[in-house]
Write an enzyme that holds these catalytic residues in place. Structure first.
Site, short mmCIF file in Angstrom:
data_model
loop_
_atom_site.label_atom_id
_atom_site.label_comp_id
_atom_site.label_asym_id
_atom_site.label_seq_id
_atom_site.Cartn_x
_atom_site.Cartn_y
_atom_site.Cartn_z
N LYS A 1 -7.66 3.91 12.83
CA LYS A 1 -6.30 4.08 13.22
C LYS A 1 -5.98 5.40 14.08
O LYS A 1 -5.50 5.30 14.90
CB LYS A 1 -5.42 4.07 11.97
CG LYS A 1 -5.31 2.59 11.57
CD LYS A 1 -4.63 2.49 10.07
CE LYS A 1 -4.85 1.06 9.78
NZ LYS A 1 -4.52 1.15 8.24
N GLN B 1 -1.88 4.04 3.49
CA GLN B 1 -3.12 3.20 3.35
C GLN B 1 -2.97 2.71 1.88
O GLN B 1 -3.01 3.33 0.96
CB GLN B 1 -4.18 3.97 3.60
CG GLN B 1 -5.42 3.09 3.87
CD GLN B 1 -5.63 2.13 4.93
OE1 GLN B 1 -5.11 2.31 5.91
NE2 GLN B 1 -5.68 0.77 4.41
N ASP C 1 4.35 -0.99 9.21
CA ASP C 1 3.54 -1.95 8.44
C ASP C 1 4.25 -3.29 8.14
O ASP C 1 3.59 -4.36 7.89
CB ASP C 1 2.92 -1.30 6.84
CG ASP C 1 1.40 -1.33 6.76
OD1 ASP C 1 0.79 -2.04 7.64
OD2 ASP C 1 0.95 -0.56 5.80
#
Ligand code: NAD
Length: 285
Positions: free
Chosen positions: A53, A97, A120
């Site tokens: 990322k 994460q 997200d």
């Protein structure tokens, strides 16, 4: 007849090029999309995802921050970092994460992320907006599936889509997105009787199950579009999807390979969400 391959790598590269160009055009206005990635603990797979990322941010000209916290970090410490990132003007997207260590409640962390920075798309308000059809940051893997369909001329409108799997991360949101794109949607799961018969009715099959090679050739209507979200590690170390590729490819009209299908789209859609979030923060249409 053999299915046409849906090349996720190529389509992801095409979208990244578009993102890069748009990002460059904003640089003159002093606008730079910024993503914060937070990793708690040392899970090896998560470390790879986080590194990828950060690398994607660099390639696209985004600002990025990676916060690597020890596995002993308390929930309170993590929440105070999120509060700081929520208030930071140079950060447009916050990604924590998952999975988190057991002593941290995932829901409390997701709920703490500012909705406008929820790249997200897992915050309950984002999910609610998605469901009622309002503007929302969309979860990355499901929106990647929709892009793959649209960019190969397989727009879902008027089609019968069968989704296998009902997780909050893939199955449910991809079903809602397909519905928003005017497909007729059937959602299947572990208690669906005679799954092959249901799948046989599909013009579009989306498999998000986590069972290696579950979907067989005789489950698929000739010419159907088959999107394989599954990523499973076989005992020999190779990756495979939820679709038995060799068996299904001769029957389907279109198929995604694993790897190289849905996978490359996920980070790309994260980058697109971050760009869109930056545009919204700066009032750019
Ligand atoms: P999950 O375990 O949370 O959900 C699996 C779903 O499949 C459940 O709803 C369950 O009811 C259903 N299911 C299980 N066994 C079944 C069966 N035999 N028949 C019918 N339905 C069954 O998994 P998830 O997080 O949704 O992930 C699914 C797959 O997608 C996994 O392989 C995962 O690694 C992969 N994945 C890939 C990406 C990507 O970027 N490519 C992202 C997320 C998940």
């Amino acid at each position: 007849m053999s299915a046409q391959i849906i090349d996720g790598k190529r389509i992801a590269a095409e979208i990244r090029e578009e993102i890069k160009r748009e990002t460059e055009s904003f640089a003159a206005k002093g606008v730079r999309p910024g993503l914060a990635v937070v990793l708690v603990g040392e899970d090896p797979a998560s470390q790879v995802y986080v590194r990828n990322k950060a690398k994607a941010c660099e390639e696209l000209g985004f600002y990025s921050e990676v916060h690597r916290l020890s596995a002993e970090t308390t929930q309170e410490e993590l929440l105070s970092l999120i509060a700081r990132l929520n208030a930071q003007a140079d950060i447009n997207g916050i990604l924590v994460q998952l999975p988190l260590p057991k002593h941290i409640e995932e829901k409390a962390v997701i709920d703490a992320i500012a909705v406008e920075k929820d790249v997200d798309g897992f915050h309950p308000v984002s999910v609610g907006n998605l469901l009622i059809g309002d503007d929302a940051l969309q979860p990355c893997t499901p929106s990647g599936v929709i892009e793959l369909l649209k960019r190969t001329g397989n727009a879902p409108a008027g089609k019968h889509a069968v989704v296998i799997g009902r997780s909050n991360i893939v199955g449910k949101p991809v079903s809602i997105l397909l519905l928003r794109e005017h497909a007729t949607v059937t959602i299947c799961h572990s208690r669906t009787p005679d799954l092959p018969a249901v799948v046989r009715g599909a013009d579009i099959v989306v498999a998000a199950v986590g069972v290696p090679k579950l979907v067989k050739g005789d489950w698929v209507k000739p010419g159907a579009v088959v999107i394989d979200v599954g990523v499973n590690r076989l005992p020999d170390g190779k990756l495979c999807g939820d679709v038995d590729y060799e068996d299904v490819a001769p029957v389907a009209g279109w198929i995604t390979p694993v790897p190289g299908g849905v996978g490359p789209m996920t980070i790309t859609m994260l980058m697109l969400n971050t760009l869109n979030s930056a545009k919204a923060a700066h009032g750019i249409a």
